[in-house]
Motif scaffolding. Structure first.
Motif, PDB file in Angstrom:
ATOM      1  N   MET A  51      56.076 108.192 -10.833  1.00 42.88           N
ATOM      2  CA  MET A  51      55.396 109.172  -9.978  1.00 42.88           C
ATOM      3  C   MET A  51      56.383 110.178  -9.397  1.00 42.88           C
ATOM      4  N   GLN A  52      57.627 109.733  -9.175  1.00 45.90           N
ATOM      5  CA  GLN A  52      58.642 110.655  -8.656  1.00 45.90           C
ATOM      6  C   GLN A  52      58.813 111.838  -9.602  1.00 45.90           C
ATOM      7  N   LYS A  53      58.995 111.549 -10.903  1.00 44.36           N
ATOM      8  CA  LYS A  53      59.187 112.608 -11.885  1.00 44.36           C
ATOM      9  C   LYS A  53      57.907 113.406 -12.090  1.00 44.36           C
ATOM     10  N   LEU A  54      56.801 112.723 -12.132  1.00 44.51           N
ATOM     11  CA  LEU A  54      55.521 113.378 -12.391  1.00 44.51           C
ATOM     12  C   LEU A  54      55.149 114.357 -11.287  1.00 44.51           C
ATOM     13  N   ASP A  57      59.249 108.390  -0.633  1.00 46.16           N
ATOM     14  CA  ASP A  57      59.187 109.844  -0.440  1.00 46.16           C
ATOM     15  C   ASP A  57      58.622 110.544  -1.678  1.00 46.16           C
ATOM     16  N   ILE A  58      57.473 110.065  -2.143  1.00 41.87           N
ATOM     17  CA  ILE A  58      56.815 110.646  -3.313  1.00 41.87           C
ATOM     18  C   ILE A  58      55.892 111.769  -2.845  1.00 41.87           C
ATOM     19  N   PRO A  59      56.122 113.001  -3.282  1.00 47.44           N
ATOM     20  CA  PRO A  59      55.277 114.122  -2.843  1.00 47.44           C
ATOM     21  C   PRO A  59      53.915 114.112  -3.548  1.00 47.44           C
ATOM     22  N   VAL A  60      52.892 113.722  -2.827  1.00 41.35           N
ATOM     23  CA  VAL A  60      51.536 113.732  -3.374  1.00 41.35           C
ATOM     24  C   VAL A  60      50.741 114.843  -2.696  1.00 41.35           C
ATOM     25  N   TYR A  61      49.635 115.215  -3.330  1.00 39.46           N
ATOM     26  CA  TYR A  61      48.761 116.222  -2.723  1.00 39.46           C
ATOM     27  C   TYR A  61      47.956 115.545  -1.616  1.00 39.46           C
ATOM     28  N   ASN A  62      48.273 115.875  -0.362  1.00 38.26           N
ATOM     29  CA  ASN A  62      47.649 115.186   0.776  1.00 38.26           C
ATOM     30  C   ASN A  62      46.689 116.083   1.538  1.00 38.26           C
ATOM     31  N   GLU A 117      56.818 127.508 -11.103  1.00 38.86           N
ATOM     32  CA  GLU A 117      57.977 128.337 -10.796  1.00 38.86           C
ATOM     33  C   GLU A 117      59.227 127.490 -10.603  1.00 38.86           C
ATOM     34  N   THR A 118      59.061 126.311 -10.003  1.00 36.11           N
ATOM     35  CA  THR A 118      60.202 125.403  -9.855  1.00 36.11           C
ATOM     36  C   THR A 118      60.699 124.939 -11.222  1.00 36.11           C
ATOM     37  N   TYR A 119      59.761 124.568 -12.085  1.00 36.58           N
ATOM     38  CA  TYR A 119      60.117 124.140 -13.443  1.00 36.58           C
ATOM     39  C   TYR A 119      60.792 125.280 -14.209  1.00 36.58           C
ATOM     40  N   ARG A 120      60.256 126.470 -14.077  1.00 42.61           N
ATOM     41  CA  ARG A 120      60.815 127.628 -14.780  1.00 42.61           C
ATOM     42  C   ARG A 120      62.238 127.930 -14.306  1.00 42.61           C
ATOM     43  N   THR A 121      62.434 127.856 -12.999  1.00 48.91           N
ATOM     44  CA  THR A 121      63.773 128.106 -12.451  1.00 48.91           C
ATOM     45  C   THR A 121      64.769 127.063 -12.949  1.00 48.91           C
ATOM     46  N   GLU A 122      64.318 125.797 -12.985  1.00 44.47           N
ATOM     47  CA  GLU A 122      65.199 124.736 -13.479  1.00 44.47           C
ATOM     48  C   GLU A 122      65.581 124.972 -14.936  1.00 44.47           C
ATOM     49  N   LYS A 123      64.596 125.375 -15.747  1.00 42.41           N
ATOM     50  CA  LYS A 123      64.864 125.616 -17.163  1.00 42.41           C
ATOM     51  C   LYS A 123      65.851 126.755 -17.351  1.00 42.41           C
ATOM     52  N   LEU A 124      65.686 127.824 -16.562  1.00 41.16           N
ATOM     53  CA  LEU A 124      66.561 128.977 -16.710  1.00 41.16           C
ATOM     54  C   LEU A 124      67.986 128.677 -16.256  1.00 41.16           C
ATOM     55  N   SER A 125      68.101 127.810 -15.266  1.00 39.41           N
ATOM     56  CA  SER A 125      69.425 127.539 -14.718  1.00 39.41           C
ATOM     57  C   SER A 125      70.087 126.303 -15.313  1.00 39.41           C
ATOM     58  N   ARG A 126      69.353 125.570 -16.161  1.00 38.21           N
ATOM     59  CA  ARG A 126      69.912 124.343 -16.732  1.00 38.21           C
ATOM     60  C   ARG A 126      71.054 124.669 -17.700  1.00 38.21           C
ATOM     61  N   ASN A 127      72.081 123.867 -17.663  1.00 44.11           N
ATOM     62  CA  ASN A 127      73.246 124.103 -18.521  1.00 44.11           C
ATOM     63  C   ASN A 127      73.029 123.485 -19.898  1.00 44.11           C
ATOM     64  N   THR A 128      72.581 124.297 -20.837  1.00 42.88           N
ATOM     65  CA  THR A 128      72.460 123.899 -22.236  1.00 42.88           C
ATOM     66  C   THR A 128      73.642 124.477 -22.988  1.00 42.88           C
ATOM     67  N   PRO A 129      73.927 123.985 -24.212  1.00 46.14           N
ATOM     68  CA  PRO A 129      75.035 124.558 -24.981  1.00 46.14           C
ATOM     69  C   PRO A 129      74.937 126.063 -25.121  1.00 46.14           C
ATOM     70  N   TYR A 130      73.686 126.553 -25.319  1.00 40.73           N
ATOM     71  CA  TYR A 130      73.526 127.994 -25.476  1.00 40.73           C
ATOM     72  C   TYR A 130      73.802 128.715 -24.175  1.00 40.73           C
ATOM     73  N   SER A 131      73.253 128.166 -23.076  1.00 40.18           N
ATOM     74  CA  SER A 131      73.431 128.850 -21.796  1.00 40.18           C
ATOM     75  C   SER A 131      74.877 128.798 -21.338  1.00 40.18           C
ATOM     76  N   HIS A 186      56.864 116.326  -9.610  1.00 36.29           N
ATOM     77  CA  HIS A 186      57.562 117.606  -9.666  1.00 36.29           C
ATOM     78  C   HIS A 186      56.994 118.520 -10.741  1.00 36.29           C
ATOM     79  N   ARG A 187      56.029 118.020 -11.507  1.00 29.84           N
ATOM     80  CA  ARG A 187      55.438 118.811 -12.584  1.00 29.84           C
ATOM     81  C   ARG A 187      53.950 119.083 -12.377  1.00 29.84           C
ATOM     82  N   VAL A 188      53.258 118.155 -11.729  1.00 33.51           N
ATOM     83  CA  VAL A 188      51.810 118.308 -11.527  1.00 33.51           C
ATOM     84  C   VAL A 188      51.441 117.848 -10.120  1.00 33.51           C
ATOM     85  N   ASN A 189      50.244 118.229  -9.677  1.00 30.06           N
ATOM     86  CA  ASN A 189      49.720 117.724  -8.414  1.00 30.06           C
ATOM     87  C   ASN A 189      49.328 116.255  -8.598  1.00 30.06           C
TER      88      ASN A 189
END
Length: 224
Positions: free
Chosen positions: A1-4, A40-45, A131-145, A6-9
């Motif tokens: 649930m911790q990982k989930l 500290d699991i962020p759920v929709y409350n 937007e959080t996911y998108r920011t993480e993807k753009l800033s993630r250190n991949t071989p190309y990036s 951060h991606r969905v409600n």
């Protein structure tokens, strides 16, 4: 649930709740919410703002929050209860009806997810989670990036970070602006409704007076 989360409600739900007694269900709900708070699991409350939201919205969200985690049940079987077909589970001790609030939270959950809170859930998914996911993807250190960043000047890296932050702030400001517009429209609708009710009351009073005056004139008219 911790990982989930951060991606969905995430809305916690207890399935097949009809297999638990009332006291067992109450204790199970309490333990689940304690675990969610402990880890500290962020759920929709069902959030609300005491200063901005109207009393009806606050009360509705408080009631929905008190039901977490929702205790639900399902059934493909339909039986007749008081002349009406309902989805239910039949047990030796009685019948558990899916849409009956005293038996299950299913109807409240369905109404919230597909009705009253659908817009808020979609906004959170688009404006925050994506937007959080998108920011993480753009800033993630991949071989190309990493190869690309090695050719970028420090000023360019700083500018890229600033642009990402500015875009995120712009999204948040747009969300706040839309919320203010929604609240203003709700206030205007409420004011118009109050005005209409006042006019209807005034017309009813006028009609009553006219009816009373007509009755008096009939009673007091001379006979020939």
């Amino acid at each position: 649930m911790q990982k989930l989360s951060h991606r969905v409600n995430v809305i916690p739900v207890i399935g097949r709740s009809d297999s638990l007694t009332v006291s067992e269900l109450k204790g199970f709900k309490k333990r689940i919410m304690e675990d969610i708070q402990h880890y500290d699991i962020p759920v929709y409350n069902f959030p609300y703002d005491v200063e901005e939201d109207d009393e009806e919205t606050i009360q509705e969200n408080q009631e929905l929050r008190s039901l977490l985690p929702f205790a639900v049940m399902g059934s493909e079987e339909e039986i007749e209860v008081d002349g009406e077909l309902v989805r239910a589970r039949v047990y030796p001790w009685g019948v558990a009806i899916v849409d009956e609030p005293d038996h299950s939270d299913f109807s409240r959950l369905r109404s919230a997810v597909l009705g009253t809170h659908l817009h808020d859930l979609k906004s959170l998914t688009e404006d925050v989670l994506y937007e959080t996911y998108r920011t993480e993807k753009l800033s993630r250190n991949t071989p190309y990036s990493e190869a690309r960043e090695s050719t970028m000047l420090p000023e360019d890296l700083a500018n890229q970070s600033v642009r990402l932050k500015e875009e995120q702030l712009r999204k948040e400001e747009e969300k706040v602006g839309l919320r203010e517009i929604e609240l203003r429209v709700q206030r205007e609708i409420h004011e118009k409704r109050q005005q209409l009710l006042a006019k209807e009351e005034s017309l009813r009073n006028l009609e009553s007076r006219l009816t009373a005056q007509g009755s008096d004139s009939v009673i007091g008219s001379p006979t020939y």
